[in-house]
Design an enzyme around this catalytic site. Sequence first.
Site, PDB file in Angstrom:
ATOM      1  CG  ASP A 209      -2.308   0.580   0.859  1.00  0.00           C
ATOM      2  OD1 ASP A 209      -2.329   1.742   0.409  1.00  0.00           O
ATOM      3  OD2 ASP A 209      -3.330  -0.114   1.006  1.00  0.00           O
ATOM      4  CG  HIS A 279      -4.301   1.935  -2.209  1.00  0.00           C
ATOM      5  ND1 HIS A 279      -4.377   2.560  -0.994  1.00  0.00           N
ATOM      6  CD2 HIS A 279      -5.568   1.942  -2.702  1.00  0.00           C
ATOM      7  CE1 HIS A 279      -5.640   2.919  -0.734  1.00  0.00           C
ATOM      8  NE2 HIS A 279      -6.378   2.563  -1.772  1.00  0.00           N
ATOM      9  CD  GLU A 343      -9.989   3.849  -0.991  1.00  0.00           C
ATOM     10  OE1 GLU A 343     -10.778   4.396  -0.222  1.00  0.00           O
ATOM     11  OE2 GLU A 343      -8.946   3.283  -0.610  1.00  0.00           O
TER      12      GLU A 343
HETATM   13  C1  ACM Z   1     -10.999  -0.554   0.726  1.00  0.00           C
HETATM   14  O1  ACM Z   1     -11.485  -0.527   1.869  1.00  0.00           O
HETATM   15  N1  ACM Z   1     -10.349   0.514   0.259  1.00  0.00           N
HETATM   16  C2  ACM Z   1     -11.128  -1.712  -0.126  1.00  0.00           C
END
Ligand code: ACM
Length: 550
Positions: A209, A279, A343
């Site tokens: 991440d 991420h 995201e």
């Molecule tokens: C998430 O909670 N961003 C998958």
Amino acid sequence: MKLSHIILSAALLLVPVVGSAKDPVIDIVPQPVRVVLQKGSFKAIGASVNCDAAFDAMSRAAVQDFAARMSLVSGKVSSFAVPIGIAASAEAGAIKGFVFIRDTNMDDEEYRIEIGRKAVKIYAAAYNGVLYAITTLKHMLPEAIFGTTPAVDADWHLPCAIIADMPRFAYRGMHLDCSRHFFSVDAVKRYLDIMAVYKLNRFHWHLSDDQGWRVEIRRYPELTLVGGYRSGTMVGRDFNSDDGIRYGGYYTQDQIREVVAYAERLGITVVPEIDLPGHMLAALSAYPWLGCSGGPYEAWHKWGVADEVLCAGKETTYEFLENVLAEVAELFPGEYIHIGGDECPKTEWEKCPDCQAKIAELGLKGDGRFSAEQYLQCYVTARMQSFLATLGKKIIGWDEILEGELAEGATVMSWRGIEGGIEAASHGFDAIMTPTSHCYFDYMQSRDTAKEPVGIGGFVPLEKIYSFEPLEGIPAGSEKHILGVQANLWTEYIATEEHLQYMLLPRMLALSEVQWCRPENKDFESFRTKLAEHQLKILDIMGYNYRRLD
Ligand code: ACM
Ligand code: ZN
């Protein structure tokens, strides 16, 4: 599904649960499909443990471990034997004690236990069935069986009963974010241990991440040596703060293999996640050429989503991803690799000449529903999907992978609600339900937040998880596409194992009944009674931290 299984399943569902949670002896979580109590009891202390030679070596070892644990905690030896032709001698009543019999007509995760006065016959076809039978027996025995301290004065009798059981869902997952905070191999093993006590069978391991890259990749050593560390961490809930303390860590490939093997012995398959193409700040900090601007970048100290993402316009990015995923595929023998997809901000791609050239080359166009950049993410997903297919792997992605065109064969993890799962299943794609509303274990467990550790907010108490019905809203005929349910444990605000366990427990026990039990077999009041009378004692004996019941 085997025909015999369908017949058995129908039979199981027709017979009401008897005994169950009201009986202090039968406090099994998750509640089995069918429990019928009978007269009499079986003296388990000192009983021999016999395992059909027809079982594989791992199953035999699990049964032998059960015998060893019985001997240790009851204070009287339970001998272990592996007889041949056990089914016939067990039917003839010639074998006493615990008798594990292989029944190849059963499903892999199914088991049946017949507790008589002289013998306990246990039927299963495969390893997970054997494990679940042993686990159920342990739930019925004194809690001491979950520890290592002898409890010679405990009542080592089992009530005579018939228990027939199998899970409702094949995918029963628990997720752990080891990027935002790093957890040691031992902490991960303890996480797996408690999952196994409640018959969960998938461990979703979030390994990369913005805040840290956690899995050694031999071809790209800087991913962990540089990307595994950040220069500081935000303090409390203040996004503008930074404690300035270098933080990080990673798992070597040998450690990953150790965890995978450990999980396998517990009947758990590890699903690794390499979150892409967003991420990715930690990876960018190690190899700035992966980004649109070329950097420099730094792994993030704050919680939130970075704008910087992988450049989807350069071929070198795809080469990197394929090399990384090839090593990941080799480390994790399970059928799935999770490629994230959540995201992913598109602002960098909008400005980047390489990404725009790729969009033009592919002829991608915004259409009012989705932007050209969203279609570019679909392209990245589809490319990873086809590459991993050449290695015999399937992909799972967060429900953002539904935006645009979904890659053939992809499985959707529905997190922003249940809608993603419904949409996927309606179109014939497999899905796993992990909605924030019911399955986010980083959310608070009480409205009295002043008494809770600092957290991300939200509110997911025990009752809420328990009330989740994974097939609600799924069109008739598409139910089979809901593979199962998972809870997610993101660790932005969770720095210690003690806090991690507090967020996990006892909520994971409620989750286990959502994953395992059919609706007619669930009852929150009975579940709470089981928790209070028996299950929390198991957590105590095993040394877990957990939130006390209100
Ligand atoms: C998430 O909670 N961003 C998958
Ligand atoms: Zn770019």
